[in-house]
Motif scaffolding. Structure first.
Motif, PDB file in Angstrom:
ATOM      1  N   TRP A  43      36.130  11.991 -83.369  1.00 18.59           N
ATOM      2  CA  TRP A  43      35.096  11.855 -84.151  1.00 18.59           C
ATOM      3  C   TRP A  43      35.021  10.425 -84.749  1.00 18.59           C
ATOM      4  O   TRP A  43      34.081   9.847 -85.195  1.00 18.59           O
ATOM      5  CB  TRP A  43      35.262  12.972 -85.095  1.00 18.59           C
ATOM      6  N   ARG A  44      36.192  10.024 -85.314  1.00 19.03           N
ATOM      7  CA  ARG A  44      36.486   8.701 -85.891  1.00 19.03           C
ATOM      8  C   ARG A  44      35.754   7.804 -84.916  1.00 19.03           C
ATOM      9  O   ARG A  44      35.172   6.731 -85.517  1.00 19.03           O
ATOM     10  CB  ARG A  44      37.640   8.461 -86.349  1.00 19.03           C
ATOM     11  N   LEU A  45      36.072   7.748 -83.807  1.00 16.61           N
ATOM     12  CA  LEU A  45      35.562   6.762 -82.712  1.00 16.61           C
ATOM     13  C   LEU A  45      33.989   6.725 -82.790  1.00 16.61           C
ATOM     14  O   LEU A  45      33.399   5.864 -82.833  1.00 16.61           O
ATOM     15  CB  LEU A  45      36.060   6.927 -81.439  1.00 16.61           C
ATOM     16  N   LYS A  46      33.289   7.952 -82.785  1.00 14.85           N
ATOM     17  CA  LYS A  46      32.183   8.055 -82.833  1.00 14.85           C
ATOM     18  C   LYS A  46      31.538   7.505 -83.980  1.00 14.85           C
ATOM     19  O   LYS A  46      30.361   6.814 -83.928  1.00 14.85           O
ATOM     20  CB  LYS A  46      31.761   9.629 -82.562  1.00 14.85           C
ATOM     21  N   GLN A  47      32.006   7.747 -85.208  1.00 11.78           N
ATOM     22  CA  GLN A  47      31.684   7.466 -86.250  1.00 11.78           C
ATOM     23  C   GLN A  47      31.671   5.855 -86.418  1.00 11.78           C
ATOM     24  O   GLN A  47      30.939   5.106 -86.912  1.00 11.78           O
ATOM     25  CB  GLN A  47      32.460   7.781 -87.496  1.00 11.78           C
ATOM     26  N   LYS A  48      32.479   5.017 -85.739  1.00  7.52           N
ATOM     27  CA  LYS A  48      32.522   3.545 -85.462  1.00  7.52           C
ATOM     28  C   LYS A  48      31.660   3.128 -84.352  1.00  7.52           C
ATOM     29  O   LYS A  48      31.657   1.981 -83.981  1.00  7.52           O
ATOM     30  CB  LYS A  48      34.036   3.289 -85.536  1.00  7.52           C
TER      31      LYS A  48
END
Length: 301
Positions: free
Chosen positions: A209-214
């Motif tokens: 999810w953090r990858l997606k947010q970036k």
């Protein structure tokens, strides 16, 4: 076709975390020894209560001529912390790419090279293979995936289906498990490392999810195949360990990342589902569910 000298290839740091893993290590090391067209160093982090896995890893690395660092923690700090230890070691050795790999997996000689090609030749940042059940090698465990924030669930595309050409297309996916995930080393500067609050389970969901947010995309490489002995180190999905951390960490994920009406819906879905299980399961399972829910609600994220 001109062969590239081994020293000219990028260096891959392969990180694997052990917990009472002696039974699966021979197959994992044999798979690593077969790899072609890559240059790698192995980082073994042993969270087991005894050092049998550490000793066996050193023996197998020597047998196959694998460059390996094996670290015995003498405590179980969780898979997220273990992965972070391995990532730190790999980055200190200036690895260009990092592969997070469960040791309850086996794979063919070209698997890691195919993931490497997606990153090196095609310019991707994160790559994931098709993952099959080890004991049912024609049945899919993972062929891409996505997150449903309304239900706080990760969904594996094709799970429990027989493999077919329908799942043979390379594409970008929203979710991939970290049981076999290859990344550019610099990704961790952008999104941070694994969140150790999760210990085990949902640490990969949080990371993806953090990858997606970036705005970092993950590519699914279907011709790279891995065979997974699912949940071999945690006792299976119905063990009290898995039930406790599955419930606890799902709630932690909701509290950390989901807001507004979606948070209300996700928590409601979780609680209503648990009410059903609590009316049908045995006392030990009930205790694991309730402890997981209570600790998830009380824990800081």
């Amino acid at each position: 076709m001109e062969m590239i000298p081994l020293e000219a290839l990028p260096l891959i740091g392969i990180v694997t975390v052990l917990f009472n893993s002696e039974a699966v290590l021979p197959g994992f090391f044999e798979s690593l020894a077969k790899q072609e067209g890559i240059r790698y160093k192995l980082y073994v982090i042993d969270n087991s209560p005894k050092d049998g896995g550490t000793l066996l890893s050193r023996e197998l690395a020597a047998r196959y001529g694998i460059d390996a660092i094996v670290h015995f923690n003498n405590a179980n700090g969780g898979v997220a912390k273990g992965n972070n230890q391995g990532i730190a070691l790999a980055r200190a050795d200036h690895c260009d790419y990092i592969l997070l790999a469960n040791n309850d997996t086996e794979f063919g000689s070209q698997t890691i090279r195919l993931l490497q090609d997606a990153l090196v030749k095609d310019g991707e940042s994160v790559a994931t293979p098709k993952i099959m059940y080890y004991d049912k090698p024609n049945v899919i465990w993972y062929a891409g995936g996505h997150l449903n924030l309304w239900l706080a669930r990760t969904l594996h595309h094709g799970q429990n289906e027989r493999d077919s050409t329908y799942y043979a297309t390379r594409c970008h996916v929203e979710y991939a498990p970290t049981c076999f995930l290859m990344l550019e080393s610099g990704i961790f500067d952008l999104v941070g490392r694994m969140d150790e609050h999760f210990f085990v389970y949902y640490d990969d969901t949080d990371f993806m999810w953090r990858l997606k947010q970036k705005h970092v995309q993950t590519v699914f490489v279907p011709n790279a195949r891995v065979y997974h002995k699912v949940s071999s180190s945690t006792g299976g999905s119905l063990s009290t360990f898995s039930i406790y951390y599955g419930n606890r960490n799902r709630i932690l994920f909701v509290k950390k990342h989901i807001h507004g009406m979606r948070r209300f819906t996700a928590l409601s879905y979780i609680f209503l589902g648990r009410i059903y299980y609590l009316t049908t399961c045995d006392r030990v399972t009930k205790t694991a569910i309730m402890r997981g829910i209570i600790h998830g609600l009380r824990s800081e994220t």
